[in-house]
Design an enzyme around this catalytic site. Sequence first.
Site, PDB file in Angstrom:
ATOM      1  N   GLU A   1       5.656  44.028   5.443  1.00 32.07           N
ATOM      2  CA  GLU A   1       5.161  43.270   6.602  1.00 32.07           C
ATOM      3  C   GLU A   1       5.513  44.120   7.805  1.00 32.07           C
ATOM      4  O   GLU A   1       6.685  44.227   8.169  1.00 32.07           O
ATOM      5  CB  GLU A   1       5.851  41.907   6.711  1.00 32.07           C
ATOM      6  CG  GLU A   1       5.554  40.945   5.583  1.00 32.07           C
ATOM      7  CD  GLU A   1       4.103  40.493   5.557  1.00 32.07           C
ATOM      8  OE1 GLU A   1       3.400  40.620   6.578  1.00 32.07           O
ATOM      9  OE2 GLU A   1       3.673  40.023   4.498  1.00 32.07           O
TER      10      GLU A   1
ATOM     11  N   GLU B   1       2.735  49.275  19.805  1.00 30.23           N
ATOM     12  CA  GLU B   1       3.514  48.036  19.723  1.00 30.23           C
ATOM     13  C   GLU B   1       4.771  48.168  20.598  1.00 30.23           C
ATOM     14  O   GLU B   1       5.576  49.069  20.401  1.00 30.23           O
ATOM     15  CB  GLU B   1       3.930  47.773  18.269  1.00 30.23           C
ATOM     16  CG  GLU B   1       4.688  46.479  18.108  1.00 30.23           C
ATOM     17  CD  GLU B   1       5.104  46.200  16.667  1.00 30.23           C
ATOM     18  OE1 GLU B   1       5.706  47.088  16.037  1.00 30.23           O
ATOM     19  OE2 GLU B   1       4.819  45.086  16.181  1.00 30.23           O
TER      20      GLU B   1
ATOM     21  N   CYS C   1       6.105  40.254  15.297  1.00 33.06           N
ATOM     22  CA  CYS C   1       5.180  41.271  14.784  1.00 33.06           C
ATOM     23  C   CYS C   1       3.721  40.911  15.080  1.00 33.06           C
ATOM     24  O   CYS C   1       2.902  41.781  15.324  1.00 33.06           O
ATOM     25  CB  CYS C   1       5.398  41.474  13.294  1.00 33.06           C
ATOM     26  SG  CYS C   1       5.454  39.929  12.386  1.00 33.06           S
TER      27      CYS C   1
ATOM     28  N   GLY D   1       9.477  45.157   8.991  1.00 33.05           N
ATOM     29  CA  GLY D   1       9.995  45.995  10.071  1.00 33.05           C
ATOM     30  C   GLY D   1       8.896  46.882  10.613  1.00 33.05           C
ATOM     31  O   GLY D   1       7.706  46.549  10.534  1.00 33.05           O
ATOM     32  N   SER D   2       9.290  48.040  11.113  1.00 33.69           N
ATOM     33  CA  SER D   2       8.318  48.908  11.780  1.00 33.69           C
ATOM     34  C   SER D   2       7.428  49.622  10.768  1.00 33.69           C
ATOM     35  O   SER D   2       7.830  49.872   9.629  1.00 33.69           O
ATOM     36  CB  SER D   2       9.058  49.939  12.633  1.00 33.69           C
ATOM     37  OG  SER D   2       9.820  50.775  11.795  1.00 33.69           O
ATOM     38  N   THR D   3       6.245  49.992  11.224  1.00 32.78           N
ATOM     39  CA  THR D   3       5.307  50.698  10.347  1.00 32.78           C
ATOM     40  C   THR D   3       5.885  52.044   9.922  1.00 32.78           C
ATOM     41  O   THR D   3       5.754  52.441   8.753  1.00 32.78           O
ATOM     42  CB  THR D   3       3.946  50.858  11.071  1.00 32.78           C
ATOM     43  OG1 THR D   3       3.428  49.538  11.285  1.00 32.78           O
ATOM     44  CG2 THR D   3       2.947  51.654  10.252  1.00 32.78           C
ATOM     45  N   ALA D   4       6.590  52.720  10.834  1.00 33.17           N
ATOM     46  CA  ALA D   4       7.148  54.039  10.487  1.00 33.17           C
ATOM     47  C   ALA D   4       8.149  53.913   9.337  1.00 33.17           C
ATOM     48  O   ALA D   4       8.095  54.684   8.362  1.00 33.17           O
ATOM     49  CB  ALA D   4       7.828  54.648  11.705  1.00 33.17           C
ATOM     50  N   THR D   5       9.049  52.920   9.405  1.00 26.95           N
ATOM     51  CA  THR D   5      10.039  52.752   8.333  1.00 26.95           C
ATOM     52  C   THR D   5       9.358  52.292   7.043  1.00 26.95           C
ATOM     53  O   THR D   5       9.708  52.749   5.952  1.00 26.95           O
ATOM     54  CB  THR D   5      11.155  51.772   8.781  1.00 26.95           C
ATOM     55  OG1 THR D   5      11.739  52.289   9.974  1.00 26.95           O
ATOM     56  CG2 THR D   5      12.224  51.603   7.735  1.00 26.95           C
ATOM     57  N   GLY D   6       8.359  51.426   7.171  1.00 25.06           N
ATOM     58  CA  GLY D   6       7.627  50.954   5.989  1.00 25.06           C
ATOM     59  C   GLY D   6       6.972  52.107   5.240  1.00 25.06           C
ATOM     60  O   GLY D   6       7.030  52.193   4.005  1.00 25.06           O
TER      61      GLY D   6
ATOM     62  N   LYS E   1      19.305  43.274   2.456  1.00 23.15           N
ATOM     63  CA  LYS E   1      19.997  43.917   3.576  1.00 23.15           C
ATOM     64  C   LYS E   1      19.496  43.347   4.895  1.00 23.15           C
ATOM     65  O   LYS E   1      18.337  43.538   5.262  1.00 23.15           O
ATOM     66  CB  LYS E   1      19.739  45.429   3.584  1.00 23.15           C
ATOM     67  CG  LYS E   1      20.650  46.127   4.586  1.00 23.15           C
ATOM     68  CD  LYS E   1      20.214  47.530   4.905  1.00 23.15           C
ATOM     69  CE  LYS E   1      19.243  47.585   6.036  1.00 23.15           C
ATOM     70  NZ  LYS E   1      19.765  47.080   7.319  1.00 23.15           N
TER      71      LYS E   1
END
Length: 520
Positions: free
Chosen positions: A288, A419, A322, A266-271, A213
């Site tokens: 990552e 970030e 990143c 992507g972002s840490t929150a989504t990860g 995606k």
Amino acid sequence: MFSRTRTTALKSNSFARNLLRLYSQAPLRVPITLPNGLTYEQPTGLFINGEFVASKQKKTFDVINPSTEEKITTVYKAMEDDVDTAVAAAKKAFETKWSIAEPEDRARALFNLADLVEKNQETLAAIESMDNGKSLFCSRGDVALVSKYLRSCGGWADKLNGNVIDTGKDHFTYSIKEPLGVCGQIIPWNFPLLMWSWKIGPALATGNTVVLKPAETTPLSALFASQLCQEAGIPAGVVNILPGSGRVVGERLSAHPDVKKIAFTGSTATGRHIMKVAADTVKKVTLELGGKSPNIVFADADLDKAVKNIAFGIFFNSGEVCCAGSRIYIQDTVYEEVLKKLKEYTETLKVGDPFNEKVFQGAQTSDKQLHKILDYVNVAKSEGARLVTGGERYGDKGYFVKPTIFADVKEDMRIVKEEVFGPIVTVSKFSTVDEVIAMANDSQYGLAAGIHTNDINKAINVSNRVKAGTVWVNTYNNFHQNVPFGGFGQSGIGREMGDAALSNYTQVKSVRIAIDKPIR
Ligand code: NAD
């Protein structure tokens, strides 16, 4: 209140609209003239089982050029039912074709793909600059690394050796590496094509199939490149591309029982969220994520070179990196001198139209990102950071931000901790090695670090002590296809590129064979 007739009319209108949506088909390819005059055909469908198709529910979304704020085209938007179809195609391709293909055939297909990326490099770079907003200088660099990396993955495809393990004379024991199956891959908008290659390269080399995606804002290069996969001889169903939203497509991929692994950038929150969703089906997960990387200038460094490196460390790719060196630390004896040089050098960096060959920094990728960055400028000012240069939008059309430096920051300020993902850097002063290491490591992240010094002992000692997955000495943002990249701490799990990427996509099988006593 609506009258009964009006309500019925509205209902039938929306029924008619739905019918129209279901039976009218947006094109699956559109001719596009790129801002530099090149023309090409852009696929706009979902890429499933070797074909571009409309989404089942015929939903679409617009793709915007961030430099002009104008619509480029409309692409189909995948929903859950499309994910299920793509995963089924990828599962079948895994079982019947790719996992049983000769390793040398997988290698040849990846070499072909690398060659095709090279052959189409100017078109791919221009698509990327149009869709993401990055300067051609940046997108050409991305495309060059894409072809090198795919070729490197092709080289691994027939060298995935196992081990013979000595367990004594009564057994013959060996281990082999097997692919996982269907891999769900979710990529961001800052390096759309490069992340496509970092994901599909190792997955395909090791015999897996993928459903990938792209990010909502930047689907074009992955769709264009998927037709190159076919031309390269990669069988239908091995690579499937589903533009769509994270909450629908990303979420379904992360939860899908037939998806055996999720690779996310992507972002840490989504990860963090993806890890939780993937836990229900105990998928392998590699992440990552974000960073707030320190970039340290010691007084003994070649200061002119260091200034160019620290500027490149933050302003490359419009700061949407990143591992950007977004926290600069300068030794006190050269602090004012380096800051002055950094300001002067930064002000020479040309911002603007990504297709202007002299431009270094193009547009930010989205309106959302532009406003996030400008909000952080206000945060930094309100926290008392000293604005040295930039700090505002460039021009009034397109999502451009001037390269921005904040000096004399305090380590507990939000602008130092969080970030930003834009062309904003903070500058702090230090006096001793111990002090700067404590400052550098005072972060939840650990993606990269930069050290600028002419003292080899200092370079090695500080590299040993900083908590980061990559350390660059007298250089920055310097990637190589054979060098593993990934984060410590909340910057992620797993490594991309180099041999390290292969273990993300394989599982070890041990075979132990009992041997009958030798006949004497
Ligand atoms: P994001 O992490 O939400 O998006 C990255 C990808 O994840 C996109 O493809 C998105 O569609 C997908 N996604 C979103 N929600 C999902 C979900 N619930 N399940 C599965 N997939 C999902 O990032 P963003 O919202 O585009 O940007 C927010 C911030 O993230 C940025 O400002 C930046 O700080 C950071 N970011 C970091 C990187 C990186 O490489 N480290 C890349 C992009 C963004």
